[in-house]
Write a protein that holds these residues in place. Structure first.
Motif, PDB file in Angstrom:
ATOM      1  N   PHE A 106       0.828  -1.204   0.000  1.00 38.67           N
ATOM      2  CA  PHE A 106       0.000   0.000   0.000  1.00 38.67           C
ATOM      3  C   PHE A 106       0.863   1.256   0.000  1.00 38.67           C
ATOM      4  O   PHE A 106       0.619   2.196  -0.760  1.00 38.67           O
ATOM      5  CB  PHE A 106      -0.927  -0.014   1.224  1.00 38.67           C
ATOM      6  N   VAL A 107       1.887   1.270   0.841  1.00 40.32           N
ATOM      7  CA  VAL A 107       2.758   2.443   0.918  1.00 40.32           C
ATOM      8  C   VAL A 107       3.541   2.618  -0.381  1.00 40.32           C
ATOM      9  O   VAL A 107       3.753   3.741  -0.857  1.00 40.32           O
ATOM     10  CB  VAL A 107       3.707   2.322   2.131  1.00 40.32           C
ATOM     11  N   TYR A 142       2.608   1.853  -3.413  1.00 44.58           N
ATOM     12  CA  TYR A 142       1.755   2.296  -4.510  1.00 44.58           C
ATOM     13  C   TYR A 142       0.920   3.521  -4.173  1.00 44.58           C
ATOM     14  O   TYR A 142      -0.054   3.806  -4.839  1.00 44.58           O
ATOM     15  CB  TYR A 142       0.844   1.150  -4.966  1.00 44.58           C
ATOM     16  N   LEU A 143       1.311   4.258  -3.139  1.00 42.29           N
ATOM     17  CA  LEU A 143       0.627   5.516  -2.840  1.00 42.29           C
ATOM     18  C   LEU A 143       0.860   6.490  -3.987  1.00 42.29           C
ATOM     19  O   LEU A 143       1.893   6.437  -4.659  1.00 42.29           O
ATOM     20  CB  LEU A 143       1.157   6.123  -1.549  1.00 42.29           C
ATOM     21  N   PRO A 144      -0.080   7.393  -4.229  1.00 43.42           N
ATOM     22  CA  PRO A 144       0.146   8.371  -5.299  1.00 43.42           C
ATOM     23  C   PRO A 144       1.307   9.306  -4.955  1.00 43.42           C
ATOM     24  O   PRO A 144       1.800   9.332  -3.840  1.00 43.42           O
ATOM     25  CB  PRO A 144      -1.180   9.130  -5.377  1.00 43.42           C
ATOM     26  N   ASP A 145       1.722  10.056  -5.944  1.00 42.23           N
ATOM     27  CA  ASP A 145       2.862  10.964  -5.829  1.00 42.23           C
ATOM     28  C   ASP A 145       2.615  11.963  -4.700  1.00 42.23           C
ATOM     29  O   ASP A 145       1.725  12.807  -4.781  1.00 42.23           O
ATOM     30  CB  ASP A 145       3.046  11.682  -7.170  1.00 42.23           C
ATOM     31  N   TYR A 146       3.408  11.864  -3.664  1.00 39.84           N
ATOM     32  CA  TYR A 146       3.238  12.737  -2.507  1.00 39.84           C
ATOM     33  C   TYR A 146       3.683  14.151  -2.862  1.00 39.84           C
ATOM     34  O   TYR A 146       4.804  14.369  -3.299  1.00 39.84           O
ATOM     35  CB  TYR A 146       4.042  12.193  -1.325  1.00 39.84           C
TER      36      TYR A 146
END
Length: 154
Positions: free
Chosen positions: A105-106, A108-112
């Motif tokens: 999950f971490v 594949y998080l979106p672009d921070y």
């Protein structure tokens, strides 16, 4: 609420000091929030009865050693079968679910804060400016011909 709790603590402190035959100083507490004053009783010679403590003997003379009954005990339960399944469930959820799925999950998080997008946009702009012969960076952030300034009369 605070005054009642403070009074209870004071009475326990005085009772503990009286049972141990210690000299207890008379204490007067003033609460800043409720303006309550808690003081020991004014009756001379009156002592609060000490707490009665009754010791109860342990019916089992020895502590039960779980490792004698189950040498492969994991510490979750006395029953070996329940202990084994509790260990399996804890490790399944602890490692498989939390670590594997949590790290996926971490990852594949979106672009921070859009850092990757900003870099791609800057690279695209540099290629466009180089292809058209424009300087890569200009001293003016905005086109000066499009900025309308107020006149001297305003």
């Amino acid at each position: 609420m605070a005054a009642g709790t403070l009074g209870l603590c004071t009475s326990r402190l005085l009772a503990a000091a009286a049972t141990r035959r210690l000299l207890a100083a008379r204490v007067r507490w003033e609460s800043s929030s409720s303006r309550a004053v808690i003081a020991p009783s004014a009756v001379a010679g009156k002592r609060t009865p000490g707490p009665t403590i009754r010791w109860q003997e342990d019916p089992d003379l020895e502590d039960e050693n779980l490792y004698e009954k189950n040498p492969d005990s994991h510490g979750y339960d006395k029953d070996p079968l329940v202990d084994l399944w509790n260990m399996r469930v804890v490790f399944f959820f602890g490692f498989s679910i939390v670590l594997v799925l949590g790290s996926t999950f971490v990852a594949y998080l979106p672009d921070y804060r859009m850092h990757e997008w900003a870099r791609r946009e800057a690279e695209r702009l540099v290629k466009y400016r180089e292809a058209n012969g424009l300087p890569i960076m200009e001293s003016n952030c905005f086109d000066p011909s499009k900025i309308k300034l107020p006149g001297d009369e305003d």
